[in-house]
Scaffold this motif. Sequence first.
Motif, mmCIF file in Angstrom:
data_model
loop_
_atom_site.group_PDB
_atom_site.id
_atom_site.type_symbol
_atom_site.label_atom_id
_atom_site.label_comp_id
_atom_site.label_asym_id
_atom_site.label_seq_id
_atom_site.Cartn_x
_atom_site.Cartn_y
_atom_site.Cartn_z
ATOM 1 N N PRO A 1 0.928 -1.215 0.056
ATOM 2 C CA PRO A 1 -0.066 -0.110 -0.108
ATOM 3 C C PRO A 1 0.675 1.386 0.026
ATOM 4 C CG PRO A 1 -0.091 -1.060 2.366
ATOM 5 C CD PRO A 1 0.751 -2.036 1.246
ATOM 6 N N LEU A 2 2.171 1.297 0.491
ATOM 7 C CA LEU A 2 3.067 2.430 0.539
ATOM 8 C C LEU A 2 4.419 2.127 -0.113
ATOM 9 C CD1 LEU A 2 2.204 3.146 4.226
ATOM 10 C CD2 LEU A 2 1.095 4.432 2.547
ATOM 11 N N PRO A 3 4.153 1.975 -1.613
ATOM 12 C CA PRO A 3 5.459 1.672 -2.185
ATOM 13 C C PRO A 3 6.562 2.689 -2.347
ATOM 14 C CG PRO A 3 3.750 1.806 -3.730
ATOM 15 C CD PRO A 3 2.932 2.122 -2.359
ATOM 16 N N HIS A 4 5.968 3.947 -2.085
ATOM 17 C CA HIS A 4 7.005 5.038 -2.229
ATOM 18 C C HIS A 4 7.847 5.500 -1.042
ATOM 19 C CE1 HIS A 4 3.215 6.349 -0.090
ATOM 20 N NE2 HIS A 4 3.909 7.499 0.139
ATOM 21 N N LEU A 5 7.598 4.763 0.043
ATOM 22 C CA LEU A 5 7.971 5.000 1.190
ATOM 23 C C LEU A 5 9.555 4.007 1.387
ATOM 24 C CD1 LEU A 5 5.491 5.472 3.779
ATOM 25 C CD2 LEU A 5 6.684 7.051 2.672
ATOM 26 N N ARG A 6 10.576 4.345 1.879
ATOM 27 C CA ARG A 6 11.558 3.644 2.073
ATOM 28 C C ARG A 6 12.293 3.641 3.411
ATOM 29 N NH1 ARG A 6 16.472 3.932 -1.373
ATOM 30 N NH2 ARG A 6 16.439 1.566 -1.156
ATOM 31 N N PHE A 7 12.815 2.774 3.882
ATOM 32 C CA PHE A 7 13.165 2.563 5.552
ATOM 33 C C PHE A 7 14.410 2.135 5.723
ATOM 34 C CE2 PHE A 7 8.660 1.942 4.936
ATOM 35 C CZ PHE A 7 8.208 2.427 5.973
ATOM 36 N N CYS A 8 14.869 2.533 7.065
ATOM 37 C CA CYS A 8 16.170 2.098 7.568
ATOM 38 C C CYS A 8 15.511 1.425 8.794
ATOM 39 C CB CYS A 8 17.355 3.326 7.859
ATOM 40 S SG CYS A 8 18.551 2.746 9.087
ATOM 41 N N PRO A 9 15.260 0.238 8.976
ATOM 42 C CA PRO A 9 14.996 -0.577 10.190
ATOM 43 C C PRO A 9 16.084 -0.569 11.117
ATOM 44 C CG PRO A 9 15.106 -1.923 8.152
ATOM 45 C CD PRO A 9 15.386 -0.540 7.760
ATOM 46 N N PRO B 1 20.231 -9.480 6.033
ATOM 47 C CA PRO B 1 20.127 -9.704 4.644
ATOM 48 C C PRO B 1 18.574 -9.991 4.419
ATOM 49 C CG PRO B 1 22.041 -10.955 5.584
ATOM 50 C CD PRO B 1 21.272 -10.693 6.701
ATOM 51 N N LYS B 2 17.735 -10.209 5.267
ATOM 52 C CA LYS B 2 16.432 -10.468 5.287
ATOM 53 C C LYS B 2 15.598 -8.955 4.617
ATOM 54 C CE LYS B 2 14.926 -12.268 8.929
ATOM 55 N NZ LYS B 2 14.263 -12.660 9.719
ATOM 56 N N TYR B 3 16.146 -8.126 5.496
ATOM 57 C CA TYR B 3 15.630 -6.742 5.418
ATOM 58 C C TYR B 3 16.253 -6.167 4.114
ATOM 59 C CZ TYR B 3 14.205 -6.588 10.312
ATOM 60 O OH TYR B 3 13.178 -6.748 11.381
ATOM 61 N N LEU B 4 17.603 -6.253 3.833
ATOM 62 C CA LEU B 4 18.017 -5.592 2.798
ATOM 63 C C LEU B 4 17.586 -6.147 1.460
ATOM 64 C CD1 LEU B 4 21.827 -5.661 4.146
ATOM 65 C CD2 LEU B 4 20.119 -3.584 3.904
ATOM 66 N N ALA B 5 17.112 -7.067 1.408
ATOM 67 C CA ALA B 5 16.453 -7.885 0.292
ATOM 68 C C ALA B 5 15.306 -7.377 -0.131
ATOM 69 C CB ALA B 5 16.207 -9.225 0.258
ATOM 70 N N LEU B 6 14.645 -6.343 0.504
ATOM 71 C CA LEU B 6 13.543 -5.947 0.522
ATOM 72 C C LEU B 6 13.485 -4.678 -0.306
ATOM 73 C CD1 LEU B 6 11.786 -6.195 3.929
ATOM 74 C CD2 LEU B 6 11.398 -7.616 2.023
ATOM 75 N N PRO B 7 12.735 -4.436 -1.331
ATOM 76 C CA PRO B 7 12.797 -3.000 -2.249
ATOM 77 C C PRO B 7 12.535 -1.614 -1.260
ATOM 78 C CG PRO B 7 10.666 -4.226 -2.801
ATOM 79 C CD PRO B 7 11.551 -5.133 -1.800
ATOM 80 N N ASN B 8 11.827 -1.798 -0.412
ATOM 81 C CA ASN B 8 11.506 -0.672 0.540
ATOM 82 C C ASN B 8 12.759 -0.256 1.526
ATOM 83 O OD1 ASN B 8 10.670 -2.564 1.989
ATOM 84 N ND2 ASN B 8 8.455 -1.580 2.463
ATOM 85 N N VAL B 9 13.669 -1.245 1.740
ATOM 86 C CA VAL B 9 14.773 -1.172 2.547
ATOM 87 C C VAL B 9 15.983 -0.582 2.114
ATOM 88 C CG1 VAL B 9 16.269 -2.172 4.298
ATOM 89 C CG2 VAL B 9 13.774 -2.550 4.237
ATOM 90 N N GLY B 10 16.617 0.566 2.267
ATOM 91 C CA GLY B 10 18.017 0.944 1.751
ATOM 92 C C GLY B 10 19.086 0.626 2.678
ATOM 93 N N CYS B 11 18.741 0.483 3.922
ATOM 94 C CA CYS B 11 20.015 0.144 4.764
ATOM 95 C C CYS B 11 19.312 -0.328 6.211
ATOM 96 C CB CYS B 11 20.874 1.051 5.187
ATOM 97 S SG CYS B 11 20.198 2.854 5.673
ATOM 98 N N VAL B 12 20.068 -0.653 7.042
ATOM 99 C CA VAL B 12 19.547 -1.358 8.429
ATOM 100 C C VAL B 12 20.520 -0.304 9.242
ATOM 101 C CG1 VAL B 12 18.685 -3.352 7.670
ATOM 102 C CG2 VAL B 12 21.137 -3.336 8.645
ATOM 103 N N GLY B 13 19.958 -0.328 10.572
ATOM 104 C CA GLY B 13 20.792 0.421 11.758
ATOM 105 C C GLY B 13 21.067 -0.956 12.466
#
Length: 210
Positions: free
Chosen positions: A151-159, A169-181
């Motif tokens: 529903p919110l494809p335009h948002l990107r995240f740093c979880p 790696p599970k997070y980084l494989a997602l298109p809406n994740v740019g990096c992790v903290g």
Amino acid sequence: MSKVLGAHDLLEISPVVPVVVVDDEAHAVPLAKALLRGGIGIIEVTLRTPAALPAIERIAEEVPEIVLGAGTVTAPEHAAKSAAAGARFLVTPGTTDTLLAAARDTGLPLLPGAATVSEAMRLAEQGVEALKFFPAEPSGGAGFLKALGGPLPHLRFCPTGGITPESAPKYLALPNVGCVGGSWLTPKEAVLAGDWGAIEALAREAAGLR
């Protein structure tokens, strides 16, 4: 002169943003240099100790190559003090109207915290498209962010929050994740011991995660 960064740019610098607690400002510069040697070009110093702002000042002065941020920004005055100390971006664990306004007043890029769909939508209404997802693991983890991408494809995240080298790696494989903290790059025992080689090695491993 440092490149002017936007919030989205922050998500592309390194696959992992080190989330760092500094107890002694004397550790700040060698720690930042160790991260750089390991290939990590960004650092988030959390405002959780009295040494945090002095540490930000020293890193800004002595390690200008690293993109330096202030995290755990929870009060309006934190934003102004972090900017004055030399931070180049701000990160909040959650977001209020007052805090968002104070952060924007600094002119610095911001990763505001959100943990629910409604919080993310509310920030999107304010023109925010790059967010911190915190606390990531307790709030639904990679599965939550995968679902949010529909529903919110335009948002990107740093979880951030509870993420490990194994789960990153599970997070980084997602298109809406740019990096992790992650806090695992700078373990307290290594920092207190001045074991900068160990931190460099952890940084090198993290830099290869993307």
